[in-house]
Design a protein around this motif. Sequence first.
Motif, PDB file in Angstrom:
ATOM      1  N   GLU A   1      29.865 -33.317  10.272  1.00  0.00           N
ATOM      2  CA  GLU A   1      30.347 -31.958  10.020  1.00  0.00           C
ATOM      3  C   GLU A   1      29.218 -30.944  10.133  1.00  0.00           C
ATOM      4  O   GLU A   1      29.370 -29.866  10.724  1.00  0.00           O
ATOM      5  N   SER A   2      28.042 -31.313   9.622  1.00  0.00           N
ATOM      6  CA  SER A   2      26.922 -30.370   9.591  1.00  0.00           C
ATOM      7  C   SER A   2      26.350 -30.076  10.970  1.00  0.00           C
ATOM      8  O   SER A   2      25.648 -29.082  11.158  1.00  0.00           O
ATOM      9  N   ILE A   3      26.639 -30.953  11.958  1.00  0.00           N
ATOM     10  CA  ILE A   3      26.163 -30.669  13.318  1.00  0.00           C
ATOM     11  C   ILE A   3      27.306 -30.175  14.209  1.00  0.00           C
ATOM     12  O   ILE A   3      27.159 -30.082  15.428  1.00  0.00           O
ATOM     13  N   GLY A   4      28.449 -29.901  13.591  1.00  0.00           N
ATOM     14  CA  GLY A   4      29.560 -29.351  14.347  1.00  0.00           C
ATOM     15  C   GLY A   4      30.475 -30.370  14.988  1.00  0.00           C
ATOM     16  O   GLY A   4      31.362 -30.002  15.765  1.00  0.00           O
ATOM     17  N   ASP A   5      30.297 -31.647  14.674  1.00  0.00           N
ATOM     18  CA  ASP A   5      31.171 -32.687  15.220  1.00  0.00           C
ATOM     19  C   ASP A   5      32.338 -32.876  14.259  1.00  0.00           C
ATOM     20  O   ASP A   5      32.400 -33.845  13.505  1.00  0.00           O
ATOM     21  N   TYR A   6      33.299 -31.947  14.305  1.00  0.00           N
ATOM     22  CA  TYR A   6      34.381 -31.959  13.335  1.00  0.00           C
ATOM     23  C   TYR A   6      35.363 -33.102  13.581  1.00  0.00           C
ATOM     24  O   TYR A   6      35.901 -33.674  12.635  1.00  0.00           O
ATOM     25  N   ALA A   7      35.585 -33.443  14.845  1.00  0.00           N
ATOM     26  CA  ALA A   7      36.436 -34.588  15.148  1.00  0.00           C
ATOM     27  C   ALA A   7      35.802 -35.866  14.606  1.00  0.00           C
ATOM     28  O   ALA A   7      36.472 -36.700  13.993  1.00  0.00           O
ATOM     29  N   GLY A   8      34.489 -36.003  14.805  1.00  0.00           N
ATOM     30  CA  GLY A   8      33.788 -37.170  14.296  1.00  0.00           C
ATOM     31  C   GLY A   8      33.775 -37.213  12.779  1.00  0.00           C
ATOM     32  O   GLY A   8      33.815 -38.289  12.178  1.00  0.00           O
TER      33      GLY A   8
ATOM     34  N   SER B   1      40.930 -37.074  24.878  1.00  0.00           N
ATOM     35  CA  SER B   1      40.243 -35.790  24.933  1.00  0.00           C
ATOM     36  C   SER B   1      39.234 -35.622  23.809  1.00  0.00           C
ATOM     37  O   SER B   1      38.306 -34.823  23.919  1.00  0.00           O
ATOM     38  N   ILE B   2      39.405 -36.377  22.734  1.00  0.00           N
ATOM     39  CA  ILE B   2      38.526 -36.221  21.566  1.00  0.00           C
ATOM     40  C   ILE B   2      37.258 -37.034  21.701  1.00  0.00           C
ATOM     41  O   ILE B   2      36.152 -36.555  21.422  1.00  0.00           O
ATOM     42  N   PHE B   3      37.394 -38.287  22.117  1.00  0.00           N
ATOM     43  CA  PHE B   3      36.264 -39.211  22.116  1.00  0.00           C
ATOM     44  C   PHE B   3      35.815 -39.631  23.519  1.00  0.00           C
ATOM     45  O   PHE B   3      35.118 -40.630  23.671  1.00  0.00           O
ATOM     46  N   GLU B   4      36.193 -38.878  24.533  1.00  0.00           N
ATOM     47  CA  GLU B   4      35.834 -39.283  25.887  1.00  0.00           C
ATOM     48  C   GLU B   4      34.327 -39.252  26.135  1.00  0.00           C
ATOM     49  O   GLU B   4      33.821 -39.986  26.995  1.00  0.00           O
ATOM     50  N   ASP B   5      33.608 -38.424  25.414  1.00  0.00           N
ATOM     51  CA  ASP B   5      32.166 -38.324  25.604  1.00  0.00           C
ATOM     52  C   ASP B   5      31.388 -38.885  24.418  1.00  0.00           C
ATOM     53  O   ASP B   5      30.259 -38.476  24.151  1.00  0.00           O
ATOM     54  N   ILE B   6      31.972 -39.821  23.690  1.00  0.00           N
ATOM     55  CA  ILE B   6      31.316 -40.386  22.515  1.00  0.00           C
ATOM     56  C   ILE B   6      29.996 -41.036  22.902  1.00  0.00           C
ATOM     57  O   ILE B   6      29.910 -41.769  23.896  1.00  0.00           O
ATOM     58  N   GLU B   7      28.948 -40.734  22.144  1.00  0.00           N
ATOM     59  CA  GLU B   7      27.607 -41.219  22.480  1.00  0.00           C
ATOM     60  C   GLU B   7      27.405 -42.682  22.118  1.00  0.00           C
ATOM     61  O   GLU B   7      26.773 -43.432  22.857  1.00  0.00           O
TER      62      GLU B   7
END
Length: 329
Positions: free
Chosen positions: A83-90, A153-159
């Motif tokens: 949340e603190s880095i803006g990854d709200y979906a994560g 669309s949410i996790f297509e670019d998951i690291e």
Amino acid sequence: MRFKKKCWVFAAAVLLIIACKSENDSSHSTAAVNTGEWAQSTAVSFAPQDNSEQLRSLDELAELERSGFWYQGLALAESGLRESIGDYAGAVAAAYKELAWAYGLGIIQKEDLEQGLLNVLEQKKEDAVILTAGAILSFARGQWADALAGFGSIFEDIEEPDGFGRWMLLVCSLESNGDDRRTAAAYRSIRARYAQFPEYWYRGARAFSGPFAADYAERCIGIAPSGPFAGECRAILAASTGLKAEDGLSLKTKAEIEEIISSSLREGQPEILGSLLPLISLPDNPYTVYAVGALRALSAAPVYREFFGSQAEVSGGRLAERLAYISRG
């Protein structure tokens, strides 16, 4: 700021649900950590001041999980960091992971699992959070096509190749097509991170066949023998050994057999072994053979020999024959 508020409302709800349920069930060693104390202790180690520190902390959390560790509140710490880095979906996914882990261990019920997601959806704000919560709700309900469409669309670019979003994507694919070798290989490759996660093993047991299915089912039972996935995993074990699915109700894993025998020896009570009698009565299979061999060794002690003999006298059929064999030592 509104994103932040919504994510933490969900996370706080997750924490409250699990904390309340844990008061009524402290038998799960992986979930026995006091949540309040854990949150305070991690406030320093997981409260970075800049983006690089946050990412480093996320990497450290991932490594903890890959080492086979899980503690109540660990996924909520991840949620706060994301949340603190803006990854709200994560952040929403990590909070759900906390719930899913607790559900798999039998700490909370299925309705509790869905309630946090429904609470988020009822807010009807913030597209990223609502989209994620909706896709995860479809996942929790076994609506694989809908979940997969949302996750795309949410996790297509998951690291992280073994991140929770990636795990959910793989589950959707396995449940839709368990014969996909590439998906199956990808699923097996992330097992280290989910060693203590019952649902990881359960989904693999459902998707795979033969020794893979049996291994995954036994691991799931080993983590949570009374959890919500144990019953189906016992049926999978039964099928893998040529038994009927309903025979799974009587099946015990080798670890369970050893624990029951150890408990009987510690307490000095042969009667504790009565829970193994349904297993002894099953047609030939590796678990029954293992139990018969272990119990026969106990017959060297008169108190156990007498117990098995008396049980043989009041039993019939296959069970009586095996008990008579066991009692001869």
